[in-house]
Motif scaffolding. Structure first.
Motif, PDB file in Angstrom:
ATOM      1  N   CYS A   1      44.552  42.499  37.352  1.00 56.79           N
ATOM      2  CA  CYS A   1      44.255  41.378  38.242  1.00 56.79           C
ATOM      3  C   CYS A   1      45.406  40.394  38.179  1.00 56.79           C
ATOM      4  N   ASP A   2      45.339  39.412  39.032  1.00 54.23           N
ATOM      5  CA  ASP A   2      46.295  38.308  39.017  1.00 54.23           C
ATOM      6  C   ASP A   2      45.558  37.041  38.615  1.00 54.23           C
TER       7      ASP A   2
ATOM      8  N   ARG B   1      37.193  40.312  45.659  1.00 52.76           N
ATOM      9  CA  ARG B   1      38.595  39.915  45.811  1.00 52.76           C
ATOM     10  C   ARG B   1      38.967  38.819  44.837  1.00 52.76           C
ATOM     11  N   TYR B   2      38.057  37.813  44.697  1.00 50.12           N
ATOM     12  CA  TYR B   2      38.315  36.663  43.826  1.00 50.12           C
ATOM     13  C   TYR B   2      37.088  36.390  42.968  1.00 50.12           C
ATOM     14  N   VAL B   3      37.324  36.236  41.679  1.00 50.51           N
ATOM     15  CA  VAL B   3      36.241  35.924  40.749  1.00 50.51           C
ATOM     16  C   VAL B   3      36.575  34.635  40.002  1.00 50.51           C
ATOM     17  N   LEU B   4      35.536  33.910  39.684  1.00 55.05           N
ATOM     18  CA  LEU B   4      35.656  32.645  38.963  1.00 55.05           C
ATOM     19  C   LEU B   4      34.893  32.776  37.653  1.00 55.05           C
TER      20      LEU B   4
ATOM     21  N   GLY C   1      42.337  37.169  40.956  1.00 54.31           N
ATOM     22  CA  GLY C   1      42.278  37.925  42.193  1.00 54.31           C
ATOM     23  C   GLY C   1      42.670  39.364  41.962  1.00 54.31           C
ATOM     24  N   GLN C   2      42.299  40.217  42.890  1.00 53.08           N
ATOM     25  CA  GLN C   2      42.690  41.613  42.795  1.00 53.08           C
ATOM     26  C   GLN C   2      44.214  41.701  42.750  1.00 53.08           C
ATOM     27  N   ALA C   3      44.696  42.569  41.901  1.00 54.63           N
ATOM     28  CA  ALA C   3      46.146  42.749  41.788  1.00 54.63           C
ATOM     29  C   ALA C   3      46.686  43.386  43.047  1.00 54.63           C
ATOM     30  N   ASP C   4      47.857  42.946  43.446  1.00 51.00           N
ATOM     31  CA  ASP C   4      48.527  43.538  44.597  1.00 51.00           C
ATOM     32  C   ASP C   4      49.128  44.875  44.180  1.00 51.00           C
TER      33      ASP C   4
END
Length: 164
Positions: free
Chosen positions: A7-8, A141-144, A160-163
């Motif tokens: 992830c990023d 896509r995005y987690v908190l 966020g999901q890794a590119d």
């Protein structure tokens, strides 16, 4: 070096109340401010978040404090992303809780699955949160990840999901 990127890290927000050791000041907006900082640093808005992994300590004061922050940032339950918590599954490991829960959250992201809050058959309606009560398949896509620690320390981190 060939390491897999899971992830990023997109941003975080951190606040401290300097309050009592084990009870948050329910009137203080610090937790909300930590979440807002994380969203701003990640260059996201509240509607972008797909999943919140809450601190979920299951105490009246802790849950009320957390719900107040989630409602202030994301609105009522029907507008919120899914909310889950892993302490009922893993126990409370104190200082290690947020990290262990984050790893599980990122695995959820990788496997496009949302795990329920274990033993949360009848959530408190007054908290007004979009709690997850069964396993769901979802693209995340995005987690908190949010956490509220001793002495009023509040943290919020967004991944966020890794590119690629």
């Amino acid at each position: 070096r060939g390491a897999r990127i899971y992830c990023d890290y997109l941003g975080g927000g951190f606040t401290s109340q300097g309050w009592k050791v084990t009870v948050p000041d329910l009137t203080n907006p610090a937790y909300k401010n930590a979440i807002t900082q994380a969203l701003r640093r990640a260059n996201l808005n509240s509607r972008d978040v797909d999943l919140i992994n809450a601190h979920g300590v299951a105490t009246s004061a802790g849950d009320a404090y957390e719900a107040k922050a989630i409602n202030a940032v994301f609105g009522p339950a029907e507008q919120q992303p899914l909310v889950t918590a892993f302490k009922p599954l893993l126990g409370h490991t104190l200082g290690g809780s947020a990290l262990v829960e984050l790893v599980l959250t990122l695995l959820c992201m990788q496997h496009e699955a949302v795990l329920p809050i274990m033993n949360c058959d009848q959530p408190d309606a007054k908290l007004n949160m979009n709690t997850t009560r069964k396993v769901l398949q979802r693209k995340l896509r995005y987690v908190l990840k949010i956490a509220s620690g001793f002495s009023g320390f509040d943290a919020a981190t967004i991944f966020g999901q890794a590119d690629g």
